[in-house]
Each structure stands twice: as C-alpha cells, then as structure tokens.
Motif scaffolding. Structure first.
Motif, PDB file in Angstrom:
ATOM      1  N   ARG A  76      55.528  13.329 -22.424  1.00 21.15           N
ATOM      2  CA  ARG A  76      54.926  12.861 -23.680  1.00 21.15           C
ATOM      3  C   ARG A  76      55.228  13.845 -24.805  1.00 21.15           C
ATOM      4  O   ARG A  76      55.500  13.442 -25.934  1.00 21.15           O
ATOM      5  CB  ARG A  76      53.413  12.673 -23.524  1.00 21.15           C
ATOM      6  CG  ARG A  76      53.051  11.450 -22.716  1.00 21.15           C
ATOM      7  CD  ARG A  76      51.589  11.047 -22.881  1.00 21.15           C
ATOM      8  NE  ARG A  76      50.641  12.136 -22.872  1.00 21.15           N
ATOM      9  CZ  ARG A  76      49.964  12.546 -21.806  1.00 21.15           C
ATOM     10  NH1 ARG A  76      50.138  11.964 -20.640  1.00 21.15           N
ATOM     11  NH2 ARG A  76      49.102  13.530 -21.899  1.00 21.15           N
ATOM     12  N   TRP A  77      55.191  15.147 -24.494  1.00 22.28           N
ATOM     13  CA  TRP A  77      55.527  16.160 -25.499  1.00 22.28           C
ATOM     14  C   TRP A  77      56.966  15.962 -25.977  1.00 22.28           C
ATOM     15  O   TRP A  77      57.227  15.935 -27.182  1.00 22.28           O
ATOM     16  CB  TRP A  77      55.345  17.569 -24.908  1.00 22.28           C
ATOM     17  CG  TRP A  77      55.850  18.646 -25.801  1.00 22.28           C
ATOM     18  CD1 TRP A  77      55.198  19.218 -26.857  1.00 22.28           C
ATOM     19  CD2 TRP A  77      57.135  19.274 -25.749  1.00 22.28           C
ATOM     20  NE1 TRP A  77      55.994  20.161 -27.452  1.00 22.28           N
ATOM     21  CE2 TRP A  77      57.200  20.219 -26.793  1.00 22.28           C
ATOM     22  CE3 TRP A  77      58.239  19.130 -24.917  1.00 22.28           C
ATOM     23  CZ2 TRP A  77      58.308  21.013 -27.023  1.00 22.28           C
ATOM     24  CZ3 TRP A  77      59.360  19.926 -25.148  1.00 22.28           C
ATOM     25  CH2 TRP A  77      59.382  20.853 -26.187  1.00 22.28           C
ATOM     26  N   ALA A  78      57.874  15.814 -25.033  1.00 18.91           N
ATOM     27  CA  ALA A  78      59.286  15.640 -25.385  1.00 18.91           C
ATOM     28  C   ALA A  78      59.481  14.381 -26.225  1.00 18.91           C
ATOM     29  O   ALA A  78      60.193  14.405 -27.242  1.00 18.91           O
ATOM     30  CB  ALA A  78      60.146  15.583 -24.120  1.00 18.91           C
ATOM     31  N   ARG A  79      58.845  13.303 -25.809  1.00 21.32           N
ATOM     32  CA  ARG A  79      58.983  12.053 -26.576  1.00 21.32           C
ATOM     33  C   ARG A  79      58.434  12.211 -27.988  1.00 21.32           C
ATOM     34  O   ARG A  79      59.007  11.698 -28.946  1.00 21.32           O
ATOM     35  CB  ARG A  79      58.268  10.910 -25.859  1.00 21.32           C
ATOM     36  CG  ARG A  79      59.009  10.475 -24.603  1.00 21.32           C
ATOM     37  CD  ARG A  79      58.351   9.314 -23.936  1.00 21.32           C
ATOM     38  NE  ARG A  79      58.491   8.124 -24.786  1.00 21.32           N
ATOM     39  CZ  ARG A  79      57.847   6.995 -24.577  1.00 21.32           C
ATOM     40  NH1 ARG A  79      57.009   6.889 -23.566  1.00 21.32           N
ATOM     41  NH2 ARG A  79      58.035   5.965 -25.364  1.00 21.32           N
ATOM     42  N   GLY A  80      57.326  12.944 -28.114  1.00 22.22           N
ATOM     43  CA  GLY A  80      56.749  13.185 -29.438  1.00 22.22           C
ATOM     44  C   GLY A  80      57.690  13.963 -30.342  1.00 22.22           C
ATOM     45  O   GLY A  80      57.837  13.645 -31.529  1.00 22.22           O
ATOM     46  N   ILE A  81      58.327  14.984 -29.790  1.00 21.19           N
ATOM     47  CA  ILE A  81      59.289  15.770 -30.566  1.00 21.19           C
ATOM     48  C   ILE A  81      60.457  14.894 -30.996  1.00 21.19           C
ATOM     49  O   ILE A  81      60.878  14.909 -32.159  1.00 21.19           O
ATOM     50  CB  ILE A  81      59.815  16.975 -29.739  1.00 21.19           C
ATOM     51  CG1 ILE A  81      58.668  17.920 -29.367  1.00 21.19           C
ATOM     52  CG2 ILE A  81      60.936  17.708 -30.469  1.00 21.19           C
ATOM     53  CD1 ILE A  81      57.881  18.446 -30.526  1.00 21.19           C
ATOM     54  N   LEU A  82      60.974  14.116 -30.074  1.00 20.71           N
ATOM     55  CA  LEU A  82      62.129  13.277 -30.380  1.00 20.71           C
ATOM     56  C   LEU A  82      61.775  12.190 -31.387  1.00 20.71           C
ATOM     57  O   LEU A  82      62.564  11.896 -32.292  1.00 20.71           O
ATOM     58  CB  LEU A  82      62.701  12.681 -29.095  1.00 20.71           C
ATOM     59  CG  LEU A  82      63.212  13.720 -28.085  1.00 20.71           C
ATOM     60  CD1 LEU A  82      63.652  13.038 -26.793  1.00 20.71           C
ATOM     61  CD2 LEU A  82      64.309  14.574 -28.681  1.00 20.71           C
ATOM     62  N   GLU A  83      60.596  11.606 -31.261  1.00 20.17           N
ATOM     63  CA  GLU A  83      60.168  10.599 -32.240  1.00 20.17           C
ATOM     64  C   GLU A  83      60.007  11.228 -33.614  1.00 20.17           C
ATOM     65  O   GLU A  83      60.429  10.657 -34.619  1.00 20.17           O
ATOM     66  CB  GLU A  83      58.860   9.942 -31.787  1.00 20.17           C
ATOM     67  CG  GLU A  83      59.040   8.998 -30.621  1.00 20.17           C
ATOM     68  CD  GLU A  83      57.716   8.487 -30.070  1.00 20.17           C
ATOM     69  OE1 GLU A  83      56.661   8.675 -30.729  1.00 20.17           O
ATOM     70  OE2 GLU A  83      57.731   7.915 -28.964  1.00 20.17           O
ATOM     71  N   ARG A  84      59.380  12.406 -33.650  1.00 19.80           N
ATOM     72  CA  ARG A  84      59.176  13.101 -34.926  1.00 19.80           C
ATOM     73  C   ARG A  84      60.508  13.398 -35.610  1.00 19.80           C
ATOM     74  O   ARG A  84      60.647  13.245 -36.811  1.00 19.80           O
ATOM     75  CB  ARG A  84      58.413  14.401 -34.683  1.00 19.80           C
ATOM     76  CG  ARG A  84      58.128  15.190 -35.968  1.00 19.80           C
ATOM     77  CD  ARG A  84      57.746  16.609 -35.698  1.00 19.80           C
ATOM     78  NE  ARG A  84      58.928  17.337 -35.247  1.00 19.80           N
ATOM     79  CZ  ARG A  84      58.879  18.491 -34.605  1.00 19.80           C
ATOM     80  NH1 ARG A  84      57.731  19.038 -34.302  1.00 19.80           N
ATOM     81  NH2 ARG A  84      59.992  19.101 -34.240  1.00 19.80           N
ATOM     82  N   ASP A  85      61.497  13.809 -34.811  1.00 20.75           N
ATOM     83  CA  ASP A  85      62.799  14.168 -35.359  1.00 20.75           C
ATOM     84  C   ASP A  85      63.733  12.969 -35.520  1.00 20.75           C
ATOM     85  O   ASP A  85      64.859  13.114 -35.997  1.00 20.75           O
ATOM     86  CB  ASP A  85      63.474  15.222 -34.471  1.00 20.75           C
ATOM     87  CG  ASP A  85      62.768  16.565 -34.544  1.00 20.75           C
ATOM     88  OD1 ASP A  85      61.825  16.722 -35.341  1.00 20.75           O
ATOM     89  OD2 ASP A  85      63.162  17.479 -33.783  1.00 20.75           O
ATOM     90  N   GLY A  86      63.288  11.796 -35.093  1.00 22.56           N
ATOM     91  CA  GLY A  86      64.096  10.596 -35.235  1.00 22.56           C
ATOM     92  C   GLY A  86      65.325  10.574 -34.337  1.00 22.56           C
ATOM     93  O   GLY A  86      66.359  10.033 -34.708  1.00 22.56           O
ATOM     94  N   VAL A  87      65.193  11.161 -33.149  1.00 23.72           N
ATOM     95  CA  VAL A  87      66.312  11.218 -32.211  1.00 23.72           C
ATOM     96  C   VAL A  87      66.051  10.237 -31.075  1.00 23.72           C
ATOM     97  O   VAL A  87      65.012  10.298 -30.420  1.00 23.72           O
ATOM     98  CB  VAL A  87      66.481  12.644 -31.639  1.00 23.72           C
ATOM     99  CG1 VAL A  87      67.604  12.680 -30.625  1.00 23.72           C
ATOM    100  CG2 VAL A  87      66.725  13.644 -32.757  1.00 23.72           C
TER     101      VAL A  87
END
Length: 106
Positions: free
Chosen positions: A57-68
């Motif tokens: 979930r942390w990784a997905r949050g980072i990727l969503e935030r960065d638009g990746v």
C-alpha cells in the motif's frame, strides 16, 4: 566486496487496535457521539476490507502520488520508490514495484 546495504521496509498497522478502540467507545458512548463513532467504525472496516500488505500500500501510494503506472513504466516505478526511500536496494524496489503492479491489476 562493496555491496549496498539493504534497507528493509517494515510497515506495521494498528488498524485492528483502532477498530477495537472505536467499538469499545461506541458501546458506552452518549447518544450525540454515537453517529460519529459508527461512521469511524465503518471507515476502519472499509480500510480493513481493502487490506493488502502495508508495504505494498505504501508503494502504491508513492506511485500514485508521483503519477507512475507500475504496469506500463516499471523502471520509473522502481526509480520513484528508491528516491522516496534512499538506501532501498534495486532488488527490493523492483520487488515492491512488481507487487504494486500485481495489486493494481487485481
């Protein structure tokens, strides 16, 4: 000879404790507090149902935030995770990006 030290990402969740605390508070809450506590309990239940491993979930949050999008841009996903957590090894970041990709595809 010169190897990068692995940084382990450990994510703990107190969600179960929070759900128990809200349930206890609801059991003897005054009438004016009960609606808010019931809403809080529903929110916590939804989070628990969404589940998944906290580190993913942390990784997905980072990727969503960065638009990746880890499905179409795995290299960029790995880079974003390593930038967010300096010291995260290439192997660990790749594994997290792939797990985030699988979670997104599910």
């Amino acid at each position: 000879m010169f190897s990068k030290k692995e940084v382990h990402l450990i994510a703990l969740s107190d969600l179960g404790d929070a759900r128990d605390a809200v349930s206890r508070a609801l059991s003897d809450a005054p009438a004016d507090e009960a609606p808010g506590l019931r809403r809080a309990a529903r929110i916590l239940d939804e989070l628990a149902e969404r589940g998944g491993e906290p580190r993913v979930r942390w990784a997905r949050g980072i990727l969503e935030r960065d638009g990746v999008d880890p499905v179409t841009h795995e290299v960029a996903a790995v880079r974003a995770l390593r930038q967010e957590l300096p010291g995260l090894s290439l192997l660990a970041a790749t594994r997290l990006a792939r797990e985030a990709k699988l979670a997104q595809q599910a």
